[in-house]
Design a protein around this motif. Structure first.
Motif, PDB file in Angstrom:
ATOM      1  N   LEU A 236       0.832  -1.204   0.000  1.00 31.95           N
ATOM      2  CA  LEU A 236       0.000   0.000   0.000  1.00 31.95           C
ATOM      3  C   LEU A 236       0.863   1.250   0.000  1.00 31.95           C
ATOM      4  O   LEU A 236       1.971   1.267   0.550  1.00 31.95           O
ATOM      5  CB  LEU A 236      -0.883   0.008   1.248  1.00 31.95           C
ATOM      6  CG  LEU A 236      -1.880  -1.151   1.395  1.00 31.95           C
ATOM      7  CD1 LEU A 236      -2.531  -1.095   2.775  1.00 31.95           C
ATOM      8  CD2 LEU A 236      -2.944  -1.094   0.303  1.00 31.95           C
ATOM      9  N   PRO A 237       0.348   2.323  -0.601  1.00 32.92           N
ATOM     10  CA  PRO A 237       1.029   3.620  -0.501  1.00 32.92           C
ATOM     11  C   PRO A 237       1.085   4.043   0.966  1.00 32.92           C
ATOM     12  O   PRO A 237       0.233   3.656   1.761  1.00 32.92           O
ATOM     13  CB  PRO A 237       0.149   4.558  -1.324  1.00 32.92           C
ATOM     14  CG  PRO A 237      -0.681   3.662  -2.187  1.00 32.92           C
ATOM     15  CD  PRO A 237      -0.851   2.382  -1.455  1.00 32.92           C
ATOM     16  N   PRO A 238       2.064   4.843   1.366  1.00 36.35           N
ATOM     17  CA  PRO A 238       2.200   5.256   2.769  1.00 36.35           C
ATOM     18  C   PRO A 238       0.932   5.891   3.345  1.00 36.35           C
ATOM     19  O   PRO A 238       0.558   5.618   4.491  1.00 36.35           O
ATOM     20  CB  PRO A 238       3.360   6.250   2.730  1.00 36.35           C
ATOM     21  CG  PRO A 238       4.167   5.818   1.546  1.00 36.35           C
ATOM     22  CD  PRO A 238       3.198   5.323   0.524  1.00 36.35           C
ATOM     23  N   ALA A 239       0.273   6.730   2.561  1.00 40.32           N
ATOM     24  CA  ALA A 239      -0.930   7.398   3.074  1.00 40.32           C
ATOM     25  C   ALA A 239      -2.039   6.381   3.376  1.00 40.32           C
ATOM     26  O   ALA A 239      -2.726   6.452   4.404  1.00 40.32           O
ATOM     27  CB  ALA A 239      -1.417   8.440   2.073  1.00 40.32           C
ATOM     28  N   GLU A 240      -2.202   5.436   2.412  1.00 39.72           N
ATOM     29  CA  GLU A 240      -3.233   4.406   2.608  1.00 39.72           C
ATOM     30  C   GLU A 240      -2.861   3.500   3.780  1.00 39.72           C
ATOM     31  O   GLU A 240      -3.717   3.093   4.567  1.00 39.72           O
ATOM     32  CB  GLU A 240      -3.388   3.593   1.330  1.00 39.72           C
ATOM     33  CG  GLU A 240      -4.631   2.712   1.284  1.00 39.72           C
ATOM     34  CD  GLU A 240      -5.910   3.509   1.115  1.00 39.72           C
ATOM     35  OE1 GLU A 240      -6.987   2.915   1.246  1.00 39.72           O
ATOM     36  OE2 GLU A 240      -5.835   4.735   0.855  1.00 39.72           O
ATOM     37  N   HIS A 241      -1.570   3.193   3.887  1.00 35.48           N
ATOM     38  CA  HIS A 241      -1.076   2.361   4.971  1.00 35.48           C
ATOM     39  C   HIS A 241      -1.378   3.021   6.323  1.00 35.48           C
ATOM     40  O   HIS A 241      -1.871   2.379   7.264  1.00 35.48           O
ATOM     41  CB  HIS A 241       0.431   2.133   4.792  1.00 35.48           C
ATOM     42  CG  HIS A 241       1.016   1.190   5.799  1.00 35.48           C
ATOM     43  ND1 HIS A 241       1.451   1.608   7.030  1.00 35.48           N
ATOM     44  CD2 HIS A 241       1.233  -0.154   5.741  1.00 35.48           C
ATOM     45  CE1 HIS A 241       1.905   0.576   7.702  1.00 35.48           C
ATOM     46  NE2 HIS A 241       1.797  -0.526   6.926  1.00 35.48           N
ATOM     47  N   ASP A 242      -1.114   4.309   6.422  1.00 28.51           N
ATOM     48  CA  ASP A 242      -1.367   5.038   7.672  1.00 28.51           C
ATOM     49  C   ASP A 242      -2.862   5.117   7.988  1.00 28.51           C
ATOM     50  O   ASP A 242      -3.266   5.062   9.154  1.00 28.51           O
ATOM     51  CB  ASP A 242      -0.788   6.453   7.581  1.00 28.51           C
ATOM     52  CG  ASP A 242       0.739   6.445   7.548  1.00 28.51           C
ATOM     53  OD1 ASP A 242       1.325   5.398   7.918  1.00 28.51           O
ATOM     54  OD2 ASP A 242       1.329   7.464   7.134  1.00 28.51           O
ATOM     55  N   ARG A 243      -3.683   5.256   6.927  1.00 31.68           N
ATOM     56  CA  ARG A 243      -5.133   5.307   7.153  1.00 31.68           C
ATOM     57  C   ARG A 243      -5.634   3.986   7.735  1.00 31.68           C
ATOM     58  O   ARG A 243      -6.451   3.976   8.672  1.00 31.68           O
ATOM     59  CB  ARG A 243      -5.865   5.607   5.847  1.00 31.68           C
ATOM     60  CG  ARG A 243      -7.375   5.884   6.030  1.00 31.68           C
ATOM     61  CD  ARG A 243      -7.998   6.306   4.717  1.00 31.68           C
ATOM     62  NE  ARG A 243      -8.129   5.175   3.808  1.00 31.68           N
ATOM     63  CZ  ARG A 243      -9.183   4.328   3.817  1.00 31.68           C
ATOM     64  NH1 ARG A 243     -10.162   4.500   4.706  1.00 31.68           N
ATOM     65  NH2 ARG A 243      -9.241   3.337   2.960  1.00 31.68           N
ATOM     66  N   TYR A 244      -5.148   2.887   7.198  1.00 30.63           N
ATOM     67  CA  TYR A 244      -5.547   1.575   7.704  1.00 30.63           C
ATOM     68  C   TYR A 244      -5.104   1.393   9.157  1.00 30.63           C
ATOM     69  O   TYR A 244      -5.841   0.870   9.993  1.00 30.63           O
ATOM     70  CB  TYR A 244      -4.972   0.469   6.839  1.00 30.63           C
ATOM     71  CG  TYR A 244      -5.775   0.186   5.582  1.00 30.63           C
ATOM     72  CD1 TYR A 244      -6.810   1.035   5.181  1.00 30.63           C
ATOM     73  CD2 TYR A 244      -5.519  -0.936   4.796  1.00 30.63           C
ATOM     74  CE1 TYR A 244      -7.535   0.793   4.029  1.00 30.63           C
ATOM     75  CE2 TYR A 244      -6.247  -1.203   3.645  1.00 30.63           C
ATOM     76  CZ  TYR A 244      -7.252  -0.323   3.264  1.00 30.63           C
ATOM     77  OH  TYR A 244      -7.990  -0.566   2.142  1.00 30.63           O
TER      78      TYR A 244
END
Length: 429
Positions: A236-244
């Motif tokens: 996952l992209p970092p932003a998506e990873h952080d959202r999860y």
């Protein structure tokens, strides 16, 4: 030989002596005449006492009217004593029966005695209320004609009374009864009817509690497991990873709040009764208002009016109860709404109240709001971060301080939750 017979024979001999003397001196006819007169008088006297005895036998009672002379006095004395003893024995028996019946009336369970044909011989007032009976008109009636529940009739005719029968009361479906038949005295049966409504409700609450806990924990665990699997298997992209990760943290926090609330409830139920420590209400309420403003984040107008009255009790339990009421008001009041916190004296008692102009609660939900995991609006409650245990905690904490919770609400107009504390919990100002 009985003394009375000896006395009668002696009296006859005494009466015969003058007759013998008269017969010897004057002539036999005079002697026999005198003897006959004496015997005739004795017969009249006996007849008089016999008639008195005959009248008394129609209404026997220990009365002074039953008196006689000679042999009759002894007979009447024995009858008097026997009648008196018999009446005392009957009085003792009646008193014993009255005490047994009073004991049957005092029993908290319903009691019914049935004869060999299952006809009602007697029942106490509790059984009358439970089964809708009236002993004045139902005595001698078959119990199956009055309690016509198919399950009860099958139980009665089946003859297997090792285990009790549970069923709803015939004339009050909200009442749950346990019926047990106990054979006694040959063919008679004692029917015990016990109100197990509270036990049944507790069983239902226990089943609901287990199911609700499982559901409440399964949902965040399922979401958390899905996010973990996604994060582990996808690049996952970092932003998506952080959202999860943020969503996973939210679900983890939710489970933690549920567990914490469950532990709080368990502690309230198992802890000793709160003592009489003085709780500084001014400090406590100021802290609660500060917490409410932090939770609101400026979205609401929060006011506090408090009189100088302290409480006696457990401070942490009171903080938990009051905090839950205030946080609920913040969560269920839309932005721009008003939340009013008050603490004031009401005659000899004192009232803590939280009022809001939020979404309100429909009337049918109010009686069940303090049940564990009960939610009037499931989706909205979860969105607001509630665990469904807050008001259960409030109820337990207040009841431990002999306080009562009152709820008034109208959909679309807001709610008012108030806790009334008795005089014994007030420390004065």
């Amino acid at each position: 030989m009985p003394p009375a017979l000896i006395q009668t024979l002696a009296l006859t001999v005494v009466g015969a002596i003058p007759a013998l003397v008269l017969g010897f001196l004057v002539g036999p006819a005079w002697g026999w005449g005198l003897l006959a007169l004496f015997l005739f008088l004795q017969l009249l006297n006996a007849l008089r006492y016999f008639l008195r005895l005959e009248r008394w036998s129609h209404h026997p009672q220990p009365t002074a009217d039953l008196e006689g002379s000679g042999a009759w006095d002894e007979v009447f004395s024995r009858l008097y004593r026997h009648e008196k003893e018999l009446r005392h024995a009957i009085a003792r028996r009646d008193n014993d029966l009255m005490m047994v019946e009073a004991a049957g009336q005092a029993i908290v369970d319903g009691i019914i005695t049935l004869d060999g044909d299952n006809r009602i011989s007697w029942c106490n007032k509790v059984a009358e209320r439970q089964l809708g009976l009236d002993i004045r008109s139902d005595r001698g009636q078959p119990i199956a004609n009055l309690v016509r529940e198919p399950g009860f009739v099958a139980y009665l005719t089946g003859g297997n009374f090792r285990l009790p029968l549970r069923l709803n009361a015939p004339r009050n479906p909200e009442l749950f009864l346990s019926i047990h038949l106990l054979p006694y005295a040959g063919g008679y049966r004692l029917m015990q009817v016990r109100d197990v409504t509270q036990s049944e409700q507790l069983d239902r609450m226990r089943r609901d509690f287990v199911a609700n806990v499982s559901h409440e924990l399964r949902t965040p665990l399922t979401i958390l497991g899905g996010f973990l699997e996604t994060v582990r298997e996808l690049d996952l992209p970092p932003a998506e990873h952080d959202r999860y990760l943020g969503l996973m943290a939210d679900q983890s926090d939710r489970m933690l709040r549920i567990v914490q609330d469950l532990l709080t409830l368990s502690s309230l139920e198992s802890s000793p009764k709160p003592g009489s420590d003085r709780v500084p209400m001014a400090t406590l309420l100021a802290k609660l208002r500060s917490d409410a403003e932090a939770l609101s984040a400026g979205r609401h107008s929060i006011t506090l009016e408090a009189e100088a009255i302290d409480l006696l009790g457990n401070e942490s339990e009171l903080v938990s109860a009051f905090g839950n009421l205030i946080s609920n008001a913040v969560r269920y009041t839309p932005a721009g709404g008003t939340i009013a916190i008050s603490w004031k004296r009401c005659v000899s008692s004192a009232e803590f109240a939280v009022s809001d102009n939020g979404i309100g609660i429909a009337p049918e939900h109010i009686p069940r709001l303090t049940e564990r995991f009960y939610r009037a609006d499931t989706g909205r409650s979860r969105e607001s971060g509630g665990t469904g245990l807050g008001l259960a905690i409030v109820k337990h904490a207040l009841s431990r301080h002999q306080a009562t919770l009152d709820i008034a609400s109208k959909p679309g107009q807001g709610s008012r939750f108030s806790a009334i504390f008795p005089p014994g919990r007030l420390a004065g100002g």
